[in-house]
Write an enzyme that holds these catalytic residues in place. Sequence first.
Site, mmCIF file in Angstrom:
data_model
loop_
_atom_site.group_PDB
_atom_site.id
_atom_site.type_symbol
_atom_site.label_atom_id
_atom_site.label_comp_id
_atom_site.label_asym_id
_atom_site.label_seq_id
_atom_site.Cartn_x
_atom_site.Cartn_y
_atom_site.Cartn_z
ATOM 1 N N PRO A 1 80.426 95.295 20.880
ATOM 2 C CA PRO A 1 81.042 94.086 21.436
ATOM 3 C C PRO A 1 82.269 94.317 22.323
ATOM 4 O O PRO A 1 82.802 93.367 22.875
ATOM 5 C CB PRO A 1 81.424 93.293 20.187
ATOM 6 C CG PRO A 1 81.624 94.321 19.134
ATOM 7 C CD PRO A 1 80.664 95.437 19.441
ATOM 8 N N ASP B 1 77.797 97.559 32.244
ATOM 9 C CA ASP B 1 77.699 96.105 32.300
ATOM 10 C C ASP B 1 79.077 95.468 32.259
ATOM 11 O O ASP B 1 80.083 96.140 32.056
ATOM 12 C CB ASP B 1 76.929 95.599 31.071
ATOM 13 C CG ASP B 1 75.445 95.542 31.318
ATOM 14 O OD1 ASP B 1 75.036 95.414 32.471
ATOM 15 O OD2 ASP B 1 74.700 95.626 30.327
ATOM 16 N N LYS C 1 76.912 91.575 35.032
ATOM 17 C CA LYS C 1 76.352 90.270 35.368
ATOM 18 C C LYS C 1 77.278 89.180 34.875
ATOM 19 O O LYS C 1 77.884 89.296 33.831
ATOM 20 C CB LYS C 1 75.007 90.079 34.672
ATOM 21 C CG LYS C 1 73.959 91.090 35.018
ATOM 22 C CD LYS C 1 72.662 90.689 34.349
ATOM 23 C CE LYS C 1 71.594 91.744 34.531
ATOM 24 N NZ LYS C 1 71.768 92.858 33.614
ATOM 25 N N GLY D 1 76.109 96.177 26.727
ATOM 26 C CA GLY D 1 76.889 95.484 25.700
ATOM 27 C C GLY D 1 76.052 95.267 24.447
ATOM 28 O O GLY D 1 74.839 95.041 24.534
ATOM 29 N N GLY D 2 76.692 95.366 23.296
ATOM 30 C CA GLY D 2 75.992 95.098 22.031
ATOM 31 C C GLY D 2 74.879 96.087 21.781
ATOM 32 O O GLY D 2 75.080 97.304 21.907
ATOM 33 N N ASP D 3 73.715 95.586 21.443
ATOM 34 C CA ASP D 3 72.531 96.420 21.243
ATOM 35 C C ASP D 3 71.600 96.232 22.439
ATOM 36 O O ASP D 3 71.385 95.108 22.882
ATOM 37 C CB ASP D 3 71.799 95.996 19.956
ATOM 38 C CG ASP D 3 70.622 96.913 19.689
ATOM 39 O OD1 ASP D 3 70.799 97.890 18.928
ATOM 40 O OD2 ASP D 3 69.536 96.689 20.258
ATOM 41 N N MET E 1 74.863 83.541 24.705
ATOM 42 C CA MET E 1 74.829 82.961 26.060
ATOM 43 C C MET E 1 74.707 81.437 25.982
ATOM 44 O O MET E 1 74.019 80.817 26.789
ATOM 45 C CB MET E 1 73.644 83.536 26.861
ATOM 46 C CG MET E 1 73.714 85.027 27.059
ATOM 47 S SD MET E 1 72.221 85.693 27.840
ATOM 48 C CE MET E 1 71.156 85.914 26.427
ATOM 49 N N GLY F 1 84.889 88.036 20.788
ATOM 50 C CA GLY F 1 84.952 88.693 19.478
ATOM 51 C C GLY F 1 85.321 90.160 19.586
ATOM 52 O O GLY F 1 84.870 90.861 20.495
HETATM 53 N N1 SAH Z 1 72.881 92.866 23.894
HETATM 54 C C1 SAH Z 1 74.030 92.060 23.577
HETATM 55 C C2 SAH Z 1 73.847 90.612 23.959
HETATM 56 C C3 SAH Z 1 73.693 90.378 25.440
HETATM 57 S S1 SAH Z 1 73.637 88.685 25.854
HETATM 58 C C4 SAH Z 1 74.359 92.212 22.093
HETATM 59 O O1 SAH Z 1 73.553 92.734 21.319
HETATM 60 O O2 SAH Z 1 75.482 91.835 21.725
HETATM 61 C C5 SAH Z 1 75.343 88.343 26.210
HETATM 62 C C6 SAH Z 1 75.923 87.417 25.182
HETATM 63 O O3 SAH Z 1 76.373 88.147 24.058
HETATM 64 C C7 SAH Z 1 77.141 86.645 25.632
HETATM 65 O O4 SAH Z 1 76.809 85.503 26.386
HETATM 66 C C8 SAH Z 1 77.736 86.239 24.302
HETATM 67 O O5 SAH Z 1 77.009 85.180 23.720
HETATM 68 C C9 SAH Z 1 77.482 87.492 23.488
HETATM 69 N N2 SAH Z 1 78.630 88.425 23.437
HETATM 70 C C10 SAH Z 1 78.619 89.729 23.760
HETATM 71 N N3 SAH Z 1 79.811 90.300 23.517
HETATM 72 C C11 SAH Z 1 80.609 89.322 23.016
HETATM 73 C C12 SAH Z 1 81.943 89.278 22.553
HETATM 74 N N4 SAH Z 1 82.724 90.361 22.526
HETATM 75 N N5 SAH Z 1 82.422 88.085 22.083
HETATM 76 C C13 SAH Z 1 81.653 86.984 22.083
HETATM 77 N N6 SAH Z 1 80.380 86.976 22.507
HETATM 78 C C14 SAH Z 1 79.856 88.126 22.967
#
Ligand code: SAH
Length: 252
Positions: free
Chosen positions: A14, A37, A59, A90-92, A170, A199
């Site tokens: 995150p 990203d 994006k 970002g994230g997974d 999103m 977060g």
């Molecule tokens: N692959 C990512 C998600 C991509 S979609 C994952 O697994 O986290 C992008 C969305 O992820 C954003 O619109 C929001 O809803 C969320 N997001 C990602 N990082 C965030 C963060 N630090 N705080 C809050 N929402 C986050």
Amino acid sequence: MSAVGRVDLIGGGPGPLDLLTLRAWRLLTTADVVVMDRLGPTDIRAHIRPDAELIDVGKHPGHHPVPQHEINDLLVSRAREGKHVVRLKGGDPFVFGRGGEEVAACLAAGIAVDVVPGISSAIAVPQAAGIPVTHRGVAGAVHIVNGPAGVGPATIAALHDDSITTVILMGVAALPRIVADALQAGVPSDRPVAIVERGHHHDQRTTRSTLGAVVIDAGVAGIRNPAVIVIGEVARAGLLLSLPQLTGDAVR
Ligand code: SAH
């Protein structure tokens, strides 16, 4: 450098760098090319090789500076130059990250590709606000959806069931429509909602509300992306303070 390179999609988590896995870190810090990203770790220049090429394809919601097919082509073309390409996501990579499309593009081009999982915001952003998405005795399932896709029958069913946590990614722009559809379908207006912005960042903020009041509350608070919306009993303020103390192996 080998004649044909490779691509690694790595989950960036995150935001904070120390929420990367050790494997992701090793690949990131040794790559020839890093394609990054907007979400996830962004402050990485000082940590990658000084001679590594850093390409930002970030994006913005509703605005895609680099179209997905161009990102796919970029990964393939750099790998064909013999480079080790790290695609930092970002994230997974496989949770609403379009990682599957990037893997498919590499495989179709005959490029070796691998994926390193990451900490998804779907779980870790609620966690950062003290929300366990499955809290024993409160929620036994999690329904993760993409806001722009709207509320289909599966999401309505999840929202109706008070033992299911619904997590919306999103979802900021789509919130009024999601709420209207849910209320129209008879989901109770007192269902707790928490919106967690940014977060795991220093300016993280949580707004608590209910399904019936959240559109107004989100407007008053000026909620902005990135944010995770949690709907369900686990989003109730003070959840972890109000439950009876569990003991022994029940505490997990
Ligand atoms: N692959 C990512 C998600 C991509 S979609 C994952 O697994 O986290 C992008 C969305 O992820 C954003 O619109 C929001 O809803 C969320 N997001 C990602 N990082 C965030 C963060 N630090 N705080 C809050 N929402 C986050």
